[in-house]
Structures are given as C-alpha cells and as structure tokens.
Enzyme design. Sequence first.
Site, PDB file in Angstrom:
ATOM      1  N   GLU A 100       0.102   7.556   5.560  1.00  0.00           N
ATOM      2  CA  GLU A 100       0.531   8.364   4.427  1.00  0.00           C
ATOM      3  C   GLU A 100      -0.383   9.567   4.240  1.00  0.00           C
ATOM      4  OE1 GLU A 100       2.063   7.930  -0.196  1.00  0.00           O
ATOM      5  OE2 GLU A 100       1.028   6.249   0.749  1.00  0.00           O
ATOM      6  N   GLU A 142       3.557  -3.703   2.173  1.00  0.00           N
ATOM      7  CA  GLU A 142       4.802  -4.107   2.828  1.00  0.00           C
ATOM      8  C   GLU A 142       6.024  -3.591   2.067  1.00  0.00           C
ATOM      9  OE1 GLU A 142       1.620  -7.031   3.952  1.00  0.00           O
ATOM     10  OE2 GLU A 142       2.291  -6.084   2.097  1.00  0.00           O
ATOM     11  N   LEU A 177      -0.718   3.576 -10.150  1.00  0.00           N
ATOM     12  CA  LEU A 177       0.006   3.061  -8.990  1.00  0.00           C
ATOM     13  C   LEU A 177       1.118   4.029  -8.610  1.00  0.00           C
ATOM     14  CD1 LEU A 177       0.375  -0.741  -9.824  1.00  0.00           C
ATOM     15  CD2 LEU A 177      -1.072   0.280  -8.064  1.00  0.00           C
TER      16      LEU A 177
END
Length: 461
Positions: free
Chosen positions: A376, A73, A347
């Site tokens: 993506e 999100e 990450l």
Amino acid sequence: MTLARALYSMVTWGAQPLLRRKLRRRAKVEPGYAHAVGERFGRYPAPIDSLMMHSSSDPLGRFVWIHAVSLGETRAAAILLAALREQLPGMRLLLTHGTATGRAEGEKLLLPGDLQVWQPWDTPGAVARFLRKFRPAIGILMETEVWPNLVAGCRKQGVPLVLANARLNARSLRNAQRLAMLARPAYSNLAAVWAQTEDDAQRLRAIGAKVKGVFGNLKFDVVPDAPQLAQGRDWRALAPRPVVMLASSREGEEALWLENLKKKTASARDQHAQAAINSGANGAQQPPRPGGAALGTQAVQWLIVPRHPQRFDEVHQLLLQAGLSVSRRSTWTGAPEAANVWLGDSLGEMALYYGLAHVAMLGGSFAPLGGQNLIEAAACGCPVVLGPHTFNFAEAAELACAAGAAQRVPDMAAGIAQATGLALDPAAHAAASERASRFSTAHRGAAQATAQAVLDLVQRR
C-alpha cells in the site's frame, strides 16, 4: 475422522469456556469482541433467517463465502471482492472474521443482501451448524486460515473450499510439519490453492496442498483512496519539515525508536560540545532544550501509526513520558497541529498517512515480528525503509528492494538515519517515490486471475 482430528476436536470442544473468557477480556479493550458471541459457536439469531435465501440449487444463486480473519486479510478480500462482483453480477456475500478490527473493516464491504458473521470456532458441531445455515456455493479462505474441522466439514457437505492469496513462510511450514497428521489432511482437502509466490507454492505443496496457480499478491491491485491520498499530500505540503512515518508499528518498536533517538541526540550533543571546546566558545553554549529538541525531532516531523488500535493510548503515554509533545489524528479538525510527534490513531486511513509521509519505516520489521505489508505504501508512492525482519512478506520485500522502492537496513538506528536522510534530500526522495509507484503498477493482476479461477470452479458444479 482420523485419530489426530478426533483428539484435536476434543481439545477445541473443551476450550470453548476458555474462548468465552478470552473474548470477555478482550471486549474490555475492544467492545466489538462482545458482539454476537453465539455466532462463534454456530448459534445465529432469528433475524438472520429473514435474510437467507429460500431457493436454489443453483450455485450462482447461493452465498459466495469469504473468510478474512483480521484487518489485513479483510483489505485483501476487498480487492478480490471488487473483481468478483464484476465476474458474478448479483452475487451475495457471506463474510466471516475472527477479529473485531477485521469485522469493523468488513462491514464497509456489505451490500444489500450480504451477510456478515463470526468465523465458527473449529469444532465439528459449530462448523456443521454454520454450513447448514448458510449453504455457501464456495468458501474462500484468505492467505493463511486453514482449520482442520472447517476443511473437513466443507468436504463432507460438498462445499468447495479454496485458499486465495495464499502464503506460507518457512517457520509456519515447520510448525505444520510438526503437526503433519493434522495439517496435511487439512491442506490436501482444499479444492484449490492459489499462491502469492513460487516460494509460497513450494512450501504449500510440501504440506500437501493442491496449488493450482501462482497469481501474485492481491494487495498489489489496491487502489488507494483518492480523497485520502490527496488530503495527505495537501497536509504534507503545509508541513514545516519533511515527514517520516513509523508505519504499522508493533509492540516494542516505539520504545526501540525512542531509545535510538535518545542515543542519536546524546551523540550529537557530545559532538557539539567537543566542537565548542575546540573553537574556544564553550562558555557561550546554551543548554539543550527539553522535550522534542532534546530527542532530535526537530530535523523531521515524526508520525507514528500503531498497527493495533488498542495500543493508541499506550503509545501516546509512552511518548508523553519521554517528554515529547503529541498531536493525535483524532483531534485534528484541519491541518495537523504542531507537535514533536503526530500520532495516527485512526483506522482505515493508511492512504492519508502514506500521502502525508515523505518516507515510511515499516513496522513489524524492526522487531522479530515478520514485517507488515509494504504494497500500500508503494501504491501511494511512499518510499519504504525496512528493518531486518520481513519473513512474512519476504518476496515482496526483496522485489521492492531490487526495484528501489524500498531500502533494507540492519537495525532501528540505521533505519532512522536512512529514512531521515532520504526525507531531507528532495531529489533522492522524488526518485524513490517514482520507483515505488512503478513497482506497484508492475505487479498488478492477481485480483482478476483469482476471480476468474473462482468463477471457473463455481460454474463446474
């Protein structure tokens, strides 16, 4: 307050000690959960006061509040935020989260004057303290985060609260309908809901939401990090074999991948042995080599990127126990090091990983977990192989399959076969990559539509 919400409020109030205990446990693995715990209960340190505004009845002079519970999100919020900053020059952002990974990612989005705090726990008191403290001009909940007391508190204090990039799958609708006395008022009291798809819109209306538009998925507007994508493609060009990625893998899927790889290797050995017998050359055969070759990893280079960072070490140990050599992204100083499996233990580098991979097998879709977002990957031109479980992103998955940007398979074994076959066929791979890029481009526009809707709502106040 309705009886249902009163009972719910008693439960959330009584659960506060349990929440604190859960946060302490999670902080042992992810230290971010120990940060500013008081914020979750509407208690804010004095230094925040110096960052608050002291003016203004003007809605455009107050915070635009975005709530992005977790990592996915937050990445969608980043896309919307870029469009909002264009539409609302000088806006101040108040960004809230529920998870440590979301908060860490969200920190990258802050500009001078912006604030970041935890989402208030859904008790009337914590919500009221949060809203009195920050007085946002508008609240934007990302995707699915509808909390009864948060919605009621915003309505009471005159803060328009909207649900953007909204999605609601059939399972979540059934759960909401079972708790309709609590869920229906929460959804119906939102100022506006902007859905990803017509199917989402229909389900949201069924639980009482005022759907004001179907804008598509914000994540189609993602612009991959160009340096990361270029670095990944440079490394891919240096790889000795085509690279196949198990992307955003979830708990149990790496073990399922290993199990099927072992079966595939055993079958290949049986066929090889039978061929040797038939040719009369059985005595000349060498025994299979241990480790990666024994598991059939020599045809392609495998890359595994777990979805959750707390599982990086767990997946590493699983691969070592299977006899595989592993090279972790966190140890690379230049190009990836030679190993049976590369482990993506970082990450914020998915563009790098999608650039590095010829084909991606989508995590969360090979176990009944609903799948992860494939958008993506498409934006990076990486073809995707989907398992049977994509209910969290059903329409995007179907659209991608129809466009040839993704291919669906019934199980992990078929996924391995499909992905390796595509990676090993240069012409088929190039065509699939081009279809993925075209698919991504064709579905853009949600960010500008959502930003304009936010601006219209704020300016009407």
